[in-house]
Design an enzyme around this catalytic site. Structure first.
Site: not given
Ligand code: PHB
Ligand code: APR
Length: 405
Positions: A75, A204, A296, A300, A395
């Site tokens: 990505h 997000y 989450p 990280k 990130y």
């Molecule tokens: C997930 O794919 O479960 C996932 C991805 C990014 C995050 C949290 C969870 O920041």
């Protein structure tokens, strides 16, 4: 009592323990893993799946990258939306070439387990009553029960890779340990479904209705999350209610692409920031979730576990290759510097992206004032190239620190 011997005793067969074991074995450093659950149970836990470059490189060094490199998706960007307005953070351009790999933690764990089994490395699944002893001495050992028999594993070092609820952290006397914790006033309701992702990159989404995340596992499997009150139960959320709410929180152009379908799994997880200091006690080292938890937001958790593994791996390699034990004491400081960076980033992203309602816990601000500050914070960071760079740099993950000479 049955007696075993290895240079390193590893407690826990999550990603931390398995990755460390694999790396050490390739350097000829013997290790035995003791895991409380079955392998299938470990693989049944649904976890995130965004890998920093440093993690991906470590998996390559461990020799288990074949499937990750073939099936993982690179990505080059991530979308952060602010009340319906999508902003793309071009990770590659803003960092001068860095990207992340989208590959499920469960898949990494499976690859590591298979490699360990193929190399016939010793692992005791369903090991009971695992307990480290004498970790301040130069002859530590770990006792446990396996299939009804008592065992003693003598070793040079104990790696506590046993997660947040493990025994290793508790082995450090309470008067030596400092634990820092922030529990957030909401949870994440996660849903897995066999539907194509609504967008090729992660989204997000901050919205007036609360946070949402659109993530993915493959071209045909999606993972979505909604911020929910801690008082909600999974049973309160039908699939239909989940999809409806998700649509309202995502930017409209992506909500329009949402393909709905039956959920494979739904669960609610609380959000927590947690750090235990120090991360070592004599010849016992805490690795991964055993020492720290992040919310989450920012992906990280697994990546911080990987940087702990990288540091411990460098230390143990130096000890066994040169006989010089003086580097052992560097572990906690090096690991914690990067851990606190990841903790701060995850805390900051969580603060910026969620609705805190009326909670009064952020520097004494009432929730609504705090929400206003955070709306302004997000607006500034998304609107400025320097701001987007700050997000991108963290990130994709900060570099790993080397040992001192
Ligand atoms: C997930 O794919 O479960 C996932 C991805 C990014 C995050 C949290 C969870 O920041
Ligand atoms: N004895 C033996 N094994 C134990 C014990 C114990 N007393 N306590 C816990 N374990 C095992 C658990 O069953 C689990 O399989 O230790 C393992 C810890 O694994 P994880 O919780 O996955 O922790 P870790 O390997 O550090 O993984 C890092 O990254 O994305 C994040 O939180 C996520 O798990 C993830 C973490």
């Amino acid at each position: 009592m049955k007696s075993l011997k290895a240079q390193v005793a590893i407690i826990g067969a999550g990603p931390s323990g398995l990755l460390l074991g694999q790396l050490l074995s390739r350097k000829g450093i013997s290790n035995i893993i003791l895991e409380r659950k079955t392998g299938d149970y470990v693989l049944g836990r649904i976890r995130a799946g965004i890998l920093e470059q440093g993690f991906a490189d470590l998996v390559r060094e461990a020799g288990v990258a074949e499937r990750m490199d073939a099936e993982g998706h690179v990505h080059e960007g991530v979308v952060i939306s602010d009340n319906g307005k999508a902003n793309r953070i071009d990770l590659k351009e803003l960092t001068g070439g860095d990207v992340v790999v989208c590959y499920g933690q469960v898949e990494i764990t499976r690859d590591l387990m298979e490699a360990r089994a193929a190399a016939k490395l010793e692992t005791y699944y369903e090991a009971d009553k695992v307990q480290p002893h004498d970790v301040k001495s130069d002859a530590p050992y770990v006792t446990f029960e396996y299939q009804g028999e008592a065992y003693r594993l003598d070793c040079d070092f104990v790696a506590g890779c046993d997660g947040f609820h493990g025994v290793s952290r508790q082995t450090i006397p309470a008067e030596i340990r400092t634990e820092h914790e922030r529990v957030y006033p909401f949870g994440w309701l996660g849903m897995l479904s066999d539907t194509p992702p609504c967008h090729e990159e992660l989204i997000y989404a901050k919205s007036e209705r609360g946070f949402a995340l659109a993530s993915q596992r493959s071209a045909t499997r999606s993972r979505y999350y909604l911020q929910v009150p801690l008082t909600d139960n999974v049973e309160d959320w039908s699939d239909e209610a989940f999809w409806d709410e998700l649509k309202k929180r995502l930017p409209p152009e992506h909500a329009a692409n949402l393909v709905t379908g039956p959920s494979l799994e739904k669960s609610i997880a609380p959000l927590r920031s947690f750090v235990c200091e120090p991360m070592q006690y004599g010849n016992l080292f805490l690795v991964g979730d055993a020492a720290h938890i992040v919310p989450p937001t920012g992906a990280k958790g697994l990546n911080l576990a990987a940087s702990d593994v990288a540091t411990l791996y460098k230390i143990l390699t130096r000890v066994y290759e040169t006989g010089d034990r003086s580097c052992i004491s560097q572990y906690s400081d090096i690991a914690l510097r990067r851990v606190w960076n990841g903790e701060r980033f995850s805390w900051w992203m969580t603060n910026m992206m969620h609705d805190f309602g009326d909670e009064v816990a952020n520097n004494g601000l009432d929730g609504q004032t705090f929400n206003r500050f955070m709306e302004s914070e997000l607006n500034y960071y998304l609107g400025s190239e320097n701001g987007r760079k700050v997000i991108a740099e963290q990130y994709v993950g900060l570099p790993y620190e080397d040992l001192k000479d």
